[in-house]
Design a protein around this motif. Sequence first.
Motif, PDB file in Angstrom:
ATOM      1  N   ALA A 143      10.619   3.334 -10.420  1.00 26.78           N
ATOM      2  CA  ALA A 143       9.798   4.539 -10.525  1.00 26.78           C
ATOM      3  C   ALA A 143       8.328   4.290 -10.216  1.00 26.78           C
ATOM      4  O   ALA A 143       7.648   5.184  -9.720  1.00 26.78           O
ATOM      5  CB  ALA A 143       9.925   5.150 -11.920  1.00 26.78           C
ATOM      6  N   GLY A 144       7.800   3.101 -10.479  1.00 24.75           N
ATOM      7  CA  GLY A 144       6.380   2.847 -10.263  1.00 24.75           C
ATOM      8  C   GLY A 144       6.090   1.891  -9.124  1.00 24.75           C
ATOM      9  O   GLY A 144       4.937   1.540  -8.890  1.00 24.75           O
ATOM     10  N   ILE A 145       7.118   1.468  -8.415  1.00 22.21           N
ATOM     11  CA  ILE A 145       6.924   0.552  -7.291  1.00 22.21           C
ATOM     12  C   ILE A 145       7.737   1.077  -6.113  1.00 22.21           C
ATOM     13  O   ILE A 145       8.929   1.344  -6.236  1.00 22.21           O
ATOM     14  CB  ILE A 145       7.354  -0.887  -7.645  1.00 22.21           C
ATOM     15  CG1 ILE A 145       6.532  -1.383  -8.829  1.00 22.21           C
ATOM     16  CG2 ILE A 145       7.208  -1.809  -6.440  1.00 22.21           C
ATOM     17  CD1 ILE A 145       6.843  -2.781  -9.270  1.00 22.21           C
ATOM     18  N   PHE A 146       7.069   1.247  -4.990  1.00 20.85           N
ATOM     19  CA  PHE A 146       7.691   1.834  -3.822  1.00 20.85           C
ATOM     20  C   PHE A 146       7.556   0.888  -2.641  1.00 20.85           C
ATOM     21  O   PHE A 146       6.564   0.168  -2.522  1.00 20.85           O
ATOM     22  CB  PHE A 146       7.013   3.178  -3.486  1.00 20.85           C
ATOM     23  CG  PHE A 146       6.930   4.093  -4.671  1.00 20.85           C
ATOM     24  CD1 PHE A 146       7.994   4.896  -5.021  1.00 20.85           C
ATOM     25  CD2 PHE A 146       5.781   4.124  -5.445  1.00 20.85           C
ATOM     26  CE1 PHE A 146       7.916   5.723  -6.122  1.00 20.85           C
ATOM     27  CE2 PHE A 146       5.693   4.954  -6.552  1.00 20.85           C
ATOM     28  CZ  PHE A 146       6.770   5.761  -6.884  1.00 20.85           C
ATOM     29  N   ILE A 154       2.276  -0.335  -5.746  1.00 25.53           N
ATOM     30  CA  ILE A 154       2.498  -0.499  -7.174  1.00 25.53           C
ATOM     31  C   ILE A 154       1.542   0.432  -7.903  1.00 25.53           C
ATOM     32  O   ILE A 154       0.320   0.323  -7.750  1.00 25.53           O
ATOM     33  CB  ILE A 154       2.256  -1.970  -7.586  1.00 25.53           C
ATOM     34  CG1 ILE A 154       3.164  -2.878  -6.778  1.00 25.53           C
ATOM     35  CG2 ILE A 154       2.452  -2.143  -9.081  1.00 25.53           C
ATOM     36  CD1 ILE A 154       2.731  -4.310  -6.720  1.00 25.53           C
ATOM     37  N   LEU A 155       2.087   1.337  -8.709  1.00 25.79           N
ATOM     38  CA  LEU A 155       1.290   2.305  -9.438  1.00 25.79           C
ATOM     39  C   LEU A 155       0.984   1.780 -10.834  1.00 25.79           C
ATOM     40  O   LEU A 155       1.877   1.631 -11.662  1.00 25.79           O
ATOM     41  CB  LEU A 155       2.039   3.635  -9.545  1.00 25.79           C
ATOM     42  CG  LEU A 155       1.380   4.715 -10.386  1.00 25.79           C
ATOM     43  CD1 LEU A 155       0.022   5.111  -9.808  1.00 25.79           C
ATOM     44  CD2 LEU A 155       2.297   5.917 -10.497  1.00 25.79           C
ATOM     45  N   SER A 156      -0.278   1.490 -11.085  1.00 19.90           N
ATOM     46  CA  SER A 156      -0.740   1.059 -12.400  1.00 19.90           C
ATOM     47  C   SER A 156      -1.139   2.299 -13.181  1.00 19.90           C
ATOM     48  O   SER A 156      -2.168   2.921 -12.907  1.00 19.90           O
ATOM     49  CB  SER A 156      -1.943   0.125 -12.254  1.00 19.90           C
ATOM     50  OG  SER A 156      -2.597  -0.015 -13.492  1.00 19.90           O
ATOM     51  N   VAL A 157      -0.310   2.669 -14.164  1.00 18.72           N
ATOM     52  CA  VAL A 157      -0.573   3.870 -14.956  1.00 18.72           C
ATOM     53  C   VAL A 157      -1.761   3.649 -15.882  1.00 18.72           C
ATOM     54  O   VAL A 157      -2.625   4.509 -16.019  1.00 18.72           O
ATOM     55  CB  VAL A 157       0.683   4.265 -15.766  1.00 18.72           C
ATOM     56  CG1 VAL A 157       0.400   5.460 -16.668  1.00 18.72           C
ATOM     57  CG2 VAL A 157       1.843   4.562 -14.831  1.00 18.72           C
ATOM     58  N   ARG A 158      -1.832   2.500 -16.493  1.00 19.23           N
ATOM     59  CA  ARG A 158      -2.881   2.232 -17.485  1.00 19.23           C
ATOM     60  C   ARG A 158      -4.277   2.182 -16.857  1.00 19.23           C
ATOM     61  O   ARG A 158      -5.264   2.610 -17.461  1.00 19.23           O
ATOM     62  CB  ARG A 158      -2.582   0.917 -18.204  1.00 19.23           C
ATOM     63  CG  ARG A 158      -3.492   0.707 -19.391  1.00 19.23           C
ATOM     64  CD  ARG A 158      -2.837  -0.104 -20.465  1.00 19.23           C
ATOM     65  NE  ARG A 158      -3.658  -0.043 -21.670  1.00 19.23           N
ATOM     66  CZ  ARG A 158      -4.217  -1.094 -22.230  1.00 19.23           C
ATOM     67  NH1 ARG A 158      -4.002  -2.287 -21.755  1.00 19.23           N
ATOM     68  NH2 ARG A 158      -4.953  -0.940 -23.305  1.00 19.23           N
TER      69      ARG A 158
END
Length: 178
Positions: A143-146, A154-158
């Motif tokens: 879900a957070g890495i494409f 890489i999506l860093s939510v924090r």
Amino acid sequence: YHFRKFSNDGQFLICFSRNCQNLIVYRHSCLSYCSKGINCDNQDEFPIKGQKFEGHFSQLYSLNLACGSELICKDFFLVTDCNCYGIFATATTPDSDPPARRGAIPNIPSIEKITLYPVRLADGTIMDERKFHNDFIHLAHNAGIFMYDDFVSILSVRYQSIHVLQIRKAGMFVDVQT
């Protein structure tokens, strides 16, 4: 074992050990069988080897990816377009009430350590690693890495950032942009 999935080309079956610390890769081996009888419907004639998992798959390697409090994320697996490398992730347990950090969004969980590994599927060689500390990346079901072509986002939510990496033909991660 936790059976994850086949590689895109169907050559490798990706599995994880029960303790989620080892990557286990199998290759499909064709079972050849010839019956001398006229009636081939009799299951007693089918060889015992063909009735077992080992009759259809041979283990290529078992690779220890995680140690200590880290676990392999069994719901995460990406494979490069050339089917040479699989990308695997290990992570520690998320902390739902982390201490404040400079640049981090408050009230977002934190994972002490997340590590991504490109692994050459043919022989189990770890080509590189990329670590993220005190961050939160949704690893479950990718879900957070494409991945697109040889680029990984890489999506860093924090920290509300996107890291774009490229996987070179040699299997190394190269920073492109954050």
